[in-house]
Design a protein around this motif. Sequence first.
Motif, mmCIF file in Angstrom:
data_model
loop_
_atom_site.group_PDB
_atom_site.id
_atom_site.type_symbol
_atom_site.label_atom_id
_atom_site.label_comp_id
_atom_site.label_asym_id
_atom_site.label_seq_id
_atom_site.Cartn_x
_atom_site.Cartn_y
_atom_site.Cartn_z
ATOM 1 N N MET A 137 0.821 -1.214 0.000
ATOM 2 C CA MET A 137 0.000 0.000 0.000
ATOM 3 C C MET A 137 0.855 1.265 0.000
ATOM 4 O O MET A 137 0.477 2.272 -0.603
ATOM 5 N N ALA A 138 2.019 1.220 0.668
ATOM 6 C CA ALA A 138 2.906 2.383 0.626
ATOM 7 C C ALA A 138 3.356 2.650 -0.809
ATOM 8 O O ALA A 138 3.368 3.808 -1.273
ATOM 9 N N TYR A 139 3.725 1.576 -1.500
ATOM 10 C CA TYR A 139 4.106 1.710 -2.917
ATOM 11 C C TYR A 139 2.915 2.196 -3.744
ATOM 12 O O TYR A 139 3.060 3.094 -4.597
ATOM 13 N N ALA A 140 1.741 1.642 -3.494
ATOM 14 C CA ALA A 140 0.551 2.003 -4.270
ATOM 15 C C ALA A 140 0.194 3.472 -4.100
ATOM 16 O O ALA A 140 -0.062 4.192 -5.074
ATOM 17 N N TYR A 141 0.191 3.959 -2.842
ATOM 18 C CA TYR A 141 -0.152 5.360 -2.618
ATOM 19 C C TYR A 141 0.895 6.287 -3.225
ATOM 20 O O TYR A 141 0.576 7.385 -3.701
ATOM 21 N N ALA A 142 2.152 5.846 -3.241
ATOM 22 C CA ALA A 142 3.215 6.666 -3.823
ATOM 23 C C ALA A 142 3.015 6.839 -5.325
ATOM 24 O O ALA A 142 3.113 7.958 -5.852
ATOM 25 N N ILE A 143 2.715 5.761 -6.043
ATOM 26 C CA ILE A 143 2.573 5.907 -7.496
ATOM 27 C C ILE A 143 1.231 6.539 -7.869
ATOM 28 O O ILE A 143 1.135 7.214 -8.901
ATOM 29 N N ASP B 186 -15.025 -2.841 2.684
ATOM 30 C CA ASP B 186 -14.202 -1.935 1.867
ATOM 31 C C ASP B 186 -15.140 -1.131 0.969
ATOM 32 O O ASP B 186 -15.778 -1.669 0.052
ATOM 33 N N LEU B 187 -15.224 0.170 1.232
ATOM 34 C CA LEU B 187 -16.127 1.024 0.460
ATOM 35 C C LEU B 187 -15.509 1.472 -0.870
ATOM 36 O O LEU B 187 -16.181 2.131 -1.671
ATOM 37 N N THR B 188 -14.257 1.096 -1.099
ATOM 38 C CA THR B 188 -13.567 1.556 -2.317
ATOM 39 C C THR B 188 -14.324 1.204 -3.594
ATOM 40 O O THR B 188 -14.575 2.088 -4.432
ATOM 41 N N PRO B 189 -14.712 -0.069 -3.813
ATOM 42 C CA PRO B 189 -15.409 -0.367 -5.075
ATOM 43 C C PRO B 189 -16.765 0.317 -5.198
ATOM 44 O O PRO B 189 -17.229 0.560 -6.313
ATOM 45 N N VAL C 64 -10.493 10.258 -8.787
ATOM 46 C CA VAL C 64 -9.485 9.488 -8.058
ATOM 47 C C VAL C 64 -9.620 9.645 -6.543
ATOM 48 O O VAL C 64 -9.405 8.687 -5.787
ATOM 49 N N VAL C 65 -9.998 10.835 -6.081
ATOM 50 C CA VAL C 65 -9.955 11.132 -4.648
ATOM 51 C C VAL C 65 -10.904 10.264 -3.816
ATOM 52 O O VAL C 65 -10.483 9.712 -2.776
ATOM 53 N N PRO C 66 -12.193 10.083 -4.180
ATOM 54 C CA PRO C 66 -13.074 9.264 -3.321
ATOM 55 C C PRO C 66 -12.565 7.841 -3.091
ATOM 56 O O PRO C 66 -12.515 7.383 -1.934
ATOM 57 N N PRO C 67 -12.163 7.088 -4.145
ATOM 58 C CA PRO C 67 -11.627 5.750 -3.882
ATOM 59 C C PRO C 67 -10.363 5.770 -3.026
ATOM 60 O O PRO C 67 -10.135 4.861 -2.219
ATOM 61 N N LEU C 68 -9.541 6.814 -3.192
ATOM 62 C CA LEU C 68 -8.304 6.899 -2.429
ATOM 63 C C LEU C 68 -8.593 7.031 -0.940
ATOM 64 O O LEU C 68 -7.998 6.327 -0.105
ATOM 65 N N PHE C 69 -9.521 7.894 -0.585
ATOM 66 C CA PHE C 69 -9.872 8.069 0.829
ATOM 67 C C PHE C 69 -10.595 6.840 1.377
ATOM 68 O O PHE C 69 -10.364 6.438 2.530
ATOM 69 N N ALA C 70 -11.474 6.263 0.561
ATOM 70 C CA ALA C 70 -12.195 5.070 1.017
ATOM 71 C C ALA C 70 -11.226 3.920 1.280
ATOM 72 O O ALA C 70 -11.354 3.188 2.276
ATOM 73 N N ASN C 71 -10.244 3.757 0.403
ATOM 74 C CA ASN C 71 -9.278 2.673 0.581
ATOM 75 C C ASN C 71 -8.384 2.914 1.786
ATOM 76 O O ASN C 71 -8.029 1.978 2.512
ATOM 77 N N GLY D 57 -8.442 0.499 9.126
ATOM 78 C CA GLY D 57 -9.510 0.054 10.011
ATOM 79 C C GLY D 57 -10.481 1.130 10.412
ATOM 80 O O GLY D 57 -11.080 1.055 11.498
ATOM 81 N N ALA D 58 -10.682 2.130 9.567
ATOM 82 C CA ALA D 58 -11.579 3.237 9.912
ATOM 83 C C ALA D 58 -12.842 3.236 9.064
ATOM 84 O O ALA D 58 -13.527 4.263 8.971
ATOM 85 N N SER D 59 -13.183 2.099 8.431
ATOM 86 C CA SER D 59 -14.379 2.047 7.607
ATOM 87 C C SER D 59 -15.631 2.198 8.466
ATOM 88 O O SER D 59 -15.690 1.651 9.577
ATOM 89 N N PRO D 60 -16.636 2.960 8.011
ATOM 90 C CA PRO D 60 -17.876 3.116 8.789
ATOM 91 C C PRO D 60 -18.566 1.778 9.069
ATOM 92 O O PRO D 60 -19.233 1.635 10.094
ATOM 93 N N VAL D 61 -18.425 0.826 8.168
ATOM 94 C CA VAL D 61 -18.966 -0.523 8.370
ATOM 95 C C VAL D 61 -17.774 -1.442 8.604
ATOM 96 O O VAL D 61 -16.963 -1.633 7.684
#
Length: 553
Positions: free
Chosen positions: A151-157, A208-211, A187-194, A200-204
């Motif tokens: 995930m560190a690599y993913a957020y960086a790219i 995973d609310l990303t999709p 891009v921003v909504p999926p990024l914050f959701a992921n 571990g801060a998902s409302p449910v």
Amino acid sequence: MAWAPGLPSLLLFGVSTLSALLAVAVRRNRSERYVGGFVALVTVIGTWAFSYGVQLGFAARPEQLAWWQLTLAVAGFIPTVWLLFALRYAGKGEWLTRAARLAMVSEPAVFAAFVLTNPRHGLIWSDLDLAATGVIRVFAPEFALGYYVHMAYAYAIIGFGIYLVLRTAARSSELYHRQAATLLAAVVPPLFANAAFTFGASPVPGLDLTPFTFGATVTLIGVSLFRFDLLDRTPIAREAALDVVGNGLVVLDAEGMVVDADERARRVLTPAPTAGDHISAVFPDTPLSRLSGTTVDGETEGIRRTYEVQVSSLRDAEDTLTGYALVLRDVTDRRAYEQRLQVANRVLRHNLRNDMNVVHGLAERIESGEADDPAAIAAQVQSKVDGVVATSEKVREMTRIEPSSVEAAEPVDLGQVAEEVVARFDAEHAIVESDLPGTRAAVTDEAALTTALRNLLENAVEHNDGDQPWARLRIEEADGTVRLRIDDDGPGIPAEEREVLRREAETPLKHSRGLGLWLASWSARAAGGELSIESTGPDGTTVLIEFPAADRK
């Protein structure tokens, strides 16, 4: 346990279907150059949404586990395909060497392999319990070190891809600002959701609310695609265009739409090129394929100048056409030089040759003794020789004239300059009147102004067959300009002469009889003014030379 999809699964299937439809539409109707990365992006989005929707339709652990692993493996490719698309969009395709692409694809492929084999090593998650909520049963994973490294690599790219889009938009026109805004909003909504799911801060819990946010992503991408012409009008790298820039620049995309134009191009061209318009709005009578070599006239730095249009193709590292650069090169001096050569050639070829032929014939008459009045014939010879000398002097003056910038203009008393010209003007049997109050104008070359006035007075007198030619020189002021006005009572300027001056070019069939008008026009322009023929006819001619008033400089 049987598969029983609920509302969350149906929502995700809707996102997946929308993604598939968008991919098909792009594949059929958009430029091949950008289709690959874009289709890969929406395909991975749709696959992630579909597999997660299937997973959520199961309530038991074994069924969910297989789909959970598939979902996580597919999700790992999202950052890579986003970066591939961003690089293409930003015109950095040359960075995508075979080694670079292999390295970029290797990371998510290795991550997917670790996801599918996690039960053996536990590097991606250490525990995977089903969390029961009031709405749905879903895994609540405890991620391990391997997941966080990925995930560190993913957020960086992903961040680097966002930077590329922002940087490209900042260097492009308003059209691409809107494209970039919708891309970033996608891009921003999926990024914050992921990020919420990862930490571990998902409302449910566990969900995973990303999709789910991909619904907004696909919608915004569709808006950018169909409203702001994403993929059809991708930004042209300014660096590529500036490599071929001359005195003015208009950048077009591959379809001939205006992407950008510098200040000089907007000032010279009429109508001014506007981002989003086709270049045919500026050149309605000339197709893009035939624009190279054409010339346009425009006013810059306060004087009229001539520009030659040159069209250069812009291509990327893969030799794919990305657009065109229309360069406006200032050829004013070259064109003026060509005009002078053309006129000088005509004078040497026609006027001087004819005069010398006459001189030769008259001299032969004197030599053979056929002349009844040798003194009269000698006077004719002298007159012709004086004319040749005067013409050669005008040619010399013509070669001295150089265009000047308005920045070089200085306040000059037009009345005083004109009075000196009138005082030195020697014409027998001619009346030259003047009304020349002291008036200051912005003049760039006082000597050139003197040349223009002298030649206009000479033309007014020499071409007047009356017993007593008359001319008047006066000054007028109006609307921030100062005009020198020369009136005469001669036979008028022939239409052919006026046409030559208007077109500023001679042809074998249309040329000026002498150098006077040419020299006056060129000298007036070199002095910072503009010569025009206000009226002409059998009762006389009025010529104007207009200058900016001194306080307008």
